[in-house]
Enzyme design. Structure first.
Site, short mmCIF file in Angstrom:
data_model
loop_
_atom_site.label_atom_id
_atom_site.label_comp_id
_atom_site.label_asym_id
_atom_site.label_seq_id
_atom_site.Cartn_x
_atom_site.Cartn_y
_atom_site.Cartn_z
N HIS A 71 0.85 -1.20 0.00
CA HIS A 71 0.00 0.00 0.00
C HIS A 71 0.87 1.24 0.00
CE1 HIS A 71 0.79 -1.14 4.17
NE2 HIS A 71 0.78 0.15 4.45
N HIS A 91 1.02 5.25 1.09
CA HIS A 91 0.41 6.29 1.93
C HIS A 91 0.40 7.61 1.15
CE1 HIS A 91 0.91 4.22 5.99
NE2 HIS A 91 1.70 3.49 5.22
P1 AMP Z 1 2.40 0.33 7.29
O1 AMP Z 1 2.21 -1.16 7.12
O2 AMP Z 1 3.39 0.67 8.36
O3 AMP Z 1 2.70 1.05 6.02
O4 AMP Z 1 1.08 0.98 7.83
C1 AMP Z 1 -0.17 0.38 7.85
C2 AMP Z 1 -1.16 1.49 8.00
O5 AMP Z 1 -2.44 0.93 7.95
C3 AMP Z 1 -1.06 2.27 9.32
O6 AMP Z 1 -0.85 3.65 9.04
C4 AMP Z 1 -2.40 2.01 10.01
O7 AMP Z 1 -2.88 3.14 10.70
C5 AMP Z 1 -3.28 1.64 8.84
N1 AMP Z 1 -4.38 0.74 9.16
C6 AMP Z 1 -4.31 -0.42 9.85
N2 AMP Z 1 -5.53 -0.99 9.93
C7 AMP Z 1 -6.38 -0.16 9.26
C8 AMP Z 1 -7.78 -0.19 8.99
N3 AMP Z 1 -8.55 -1.19 9.42
N4 AMP Z 1 -8.32 0.83 8.30
C9 AMP Z 1 -7.54 1.84 7.86
N5 AMP Z 1 -6.22 1.92 8.07
C10 AMP Z 1 -5.65 0.93 8.77
#
Ligand code: AMP
Ligand code: ZN
Length: 136
Positions: A99, A101
């Site tokens: 994903h 950001h």
């Molecule tokens: P990363 O894997 O470090 O790039 O970040 C994962 C991101 O997903 C974090 O910023 C979380 O806040 C976000 N996240 C985790 N679960 C959810 C969810 N159910 N809905 C929206 N965002 C999420």
């Protein structure tokens, strides 16, 4: 992917604040935003991280990222944005579904980016040579 939280969001099993969807990609608000309007963009097909994502899916994610970033700028009146990708645990990746950001930025948001430092020219040349040799 059975135990992937983002695959569950794609399947509609877990709710999200969706901002955009097409055949191949989905974008929704990050549940813990860095700034208001922080979005995540992903391919609907599961891959663990950037390195094992098919090129066609990366293209689709990037196109959606640009589209949504423009909308985030408009909606939040941000002055800029960061596109951020964490890859593997050491880099802070928590959700193992590729994903991107999109983080809206404001001149006075006081967020600090990476601390940077200088290297000796010899070290720079050595690492550049190693990376160059490793590019496939
Ligand atoms: P990363 O894997 O470090 O790039 O970040 C994962 C991101 O997903 C974090 O910023 C979380 O806040 C976000 N996240 C985790 N679960 C959810 C969810 N159910 N809905 C929206 N965002 C999420
Ligand atoms: Zn997944």
């Amino acid at each position: 992917m059975k135990d992937c939280i983002f695959c569950k969001i794609i399947a509609g099993e877990i709710p999200c604040n969706k901002v955009y969807e097409d055949n191949n990609t989905l974008a929704f608000l990050d549940i813990k935003p860095v700034n208001k309007g922080h979005c995540l963009v992903l391919s609907k097909e599961h891959s663990e991280n950037l390195l094992d994502t098919k090129e066609e899916h990366l293209k689709a994610i990037m196109i959606t990222t640009k589209k949504v970033a423009e909308a985030v700028m408009e909606a939040t009146k941000a002055q800029g944005f960061n596109i951020h990708i964490n890859t593997k645990e050491a880099a802070g990746q928590v959700v193992n579904h590729t994903h991107f950001h999109i983080i809206p930025r404001f001149t006075k948001d006081n967020l600090k980016l990476w601390p940077q430092h200088s290297l000796e020219e010899k070290e720079m040349q050595e690492i550049a040579k190693k990376i160059k040799a490793a590019v496939i």
